[in-house]
Write a protein that holds these residues in place. Structure first.
Motif, short mmCIF file in Angstrom:
data_model
loop_
_atom_site.label_atom_id
_atom_site.label_comp_id
_atom_site.label_asym_id
_atom_site.label_seq_id
_atom_site.Cartn_x
_atom_site.Cartn_y
_atom_site.Cartn_z
N ASN A 1 66.19 22.72 49.99
CA ASN A 1 65.81 23.81 49.08
C ASN A 1 65.31 23.23 47.75
O ASN A 1 64.34 23.72 47.17
N TYR A 2 66.01 22.20 47.30
CA TYR A 2 65.64 21.55 46.04
C TYR A 2 64.22 20.98 46.11
O TYR A 2 63.39 21.21 45.22
N LEU B 1 63.98 29.09 35.10
CA LEU B 1 63.73 30.50 35.38
C LEU B 1 62.30 30.87 34.98
O LEU B 1 61.60 31.57 35.72
N GLN B 2 61.86 30.39 33.82
CA GLN B 2 60.49 30.67 33.38
C GLN B 2 59.46 30.05 34.32
O GLN B 2 58.44 30.67 34.63
N ASN B 3 59.75 28.83 34.78
CA ASN B 3 58.84 28.18 35.72
C ASN B 3 58.74 28.98 37.02
O ASN B 3 57.66 29.12 37.61
N PHE C 1 60.55 23.52 39.62
CA PHE C 1 61.96 23.31 39.27
C PHE C 1 62.17 21.90 38.74
O PHE C 1 61.62 20.93 39.26
N ILE C 2 63.01 21.79 37.70
CA ILE C 2 63.32 20.51 37.07
C ILE C 2 64.82 20.26 37.17
O ILE C 2 65.61 21.12 36.81
N VAL D 1 61.00 22.31 43.79
CA VAL D 1 60.30 21.36 42.92
C VAL D 1 58.80 21.45 43.18
O VAL D 1 57.98 21.50 42.25
N LYS D 2 58.44 21.51 44.46
CA LYS D 2 57.04 21.53 44.84
C LYS D 2 56.37 22.87 44.54
O LYS D 2 55.21 22.91 44.11
#
Length: 296
Positions: free
Chosen positions: A171-172, A21-23, A181-182, A176-177
């Motif tokens: 979506n994943y 969420l912070q990312n 997202f991790i 990530v890009k």
């Protein structure tokens, strides 16, 4: 566009969920978090676990409603949700050819015919709530504004998946890009083979496992069905994965679940057995529960 994003808080964030969420926010978005009254939320969850077989339901109430409340307060008329879950994962096809749904259908389609007011009333009858704990101003966050008010204000919700094909794996890759997202840093998620879907809430594992108790379809079944339909895996691969993981108990956060719900482990399994007995997918054989049918 300059979207105002909103997050209805999980029961308790997983470490990786909070980081993600912070990312997301740091990648360039405004976001408002809704955190419900902790005592009320915990009691609602405990009650929903027993009487509806889904401790996760209070989160679902707020998840659906929170965006409407923020849109109302800021005068934002266009609300975007992610996917139409019924169409993507199995359910009603009523809105197959519509980008939005009616508020009147929420209780029927998502909450097994009962809204937050009915759940609170049962809690009052069972002695879980005192009257002052479930006053209207405390429950309003769990339901959208009245339909006539929504219409008067011109608020409209639309599913993003109506306009763009909804493919979780793509979506994943995108997030990530673009948002840092991790995936799950502890490997695959319990009860399935994926490691990036629904990993922000410690309650998620119990939610999916209760579905397995009631319908004989667990978290792995849900993931495999989507991946088969999208031609990411073959049906044979999906069957093998379901046999391997669908029955797996989500033990990682189980002690936390018991503490959060305020119940003993014996009562937990008593509720599990109750819902298995009500279903037509389980039977007892030599004192052990056995599914009447396993995909093959």
């Amino acid at each position: 566009m300059n979207p105002l994003c909103v997050t209805w808080a999980p029961f308790v964030w997983t470490d990786i969920g909070w980081v993600n969420l912070q990312n997301f926010v740091q990648s360039g978005f405004y976001n408002i978090i809704g955190q419900p009254d902790g005592i009320l939320h915990r009691k609602l969850s405990r009650l929903a676990f027993e009487v509806k077989g889904d401790a996760w339901e209070p989160f679902a109430f707020g998840q659906k409603s929170w965006a409407y409340h923020i849109a109302e307060k800021f005068g934002i008329k266009l609300i975007f949700y992610g996917e139409n879950g019924d169409l993507e994962y199995g359910g009603s096809t009523k809105y197959k050819h519509s980008p939005k749904e009616s508020l009147e259908d929420w209780a029927k389609h998502y909450y097994k015919g009962g809204d937050i007011d009915e759940l609170a009333k049962v809690g009052l009858d069972k002695g879980i709530f005192k009257k002052e704990e479930i006053l209207p101003d405390k429950l309003n966050w769990y339901k959208p504004p009245a339909p006539e008010k929504v219409e008067r204000l011109g608020l409209e919700m639309h599913w993003y998946s109506y306009y763009t094909k909804w493919t979780p794996q793509e979506n994943y890759y995108y997030v990530v890009k673009n948002t840092g997202f991790i995936p799950n840093d502890m490997g695959r998620t319990e009860s399935t083979y994926t490691k990036y879907v629904s990993i922000d809430d410690k309650m998620d594992g119990l939610h999916f496992y209760l579905g397995y108790m009631k319908f004989g379809l667990g978290r792995c079944s849900r993931d495999a069905q989507q991946d088969i339909r999208r031609h990411h895996i073959t049906r044979e691969e999906g069957v093998a994965l379901v046999h391997r993981y669908d029955h797996e108990f989500p033990k990682r956060y189980f002690p936390w679940m018991l503490e959060y719900l305020g119940i003993e482990e014996d009562f937990f399994w008593e509720v599990m057995d109750f819902y298995r007995e009500q279903s037509n997918v389980w039977e007892r054989e030599n004192g052990q529960w056995k599914l009447t049918h396993i995909v093959s």
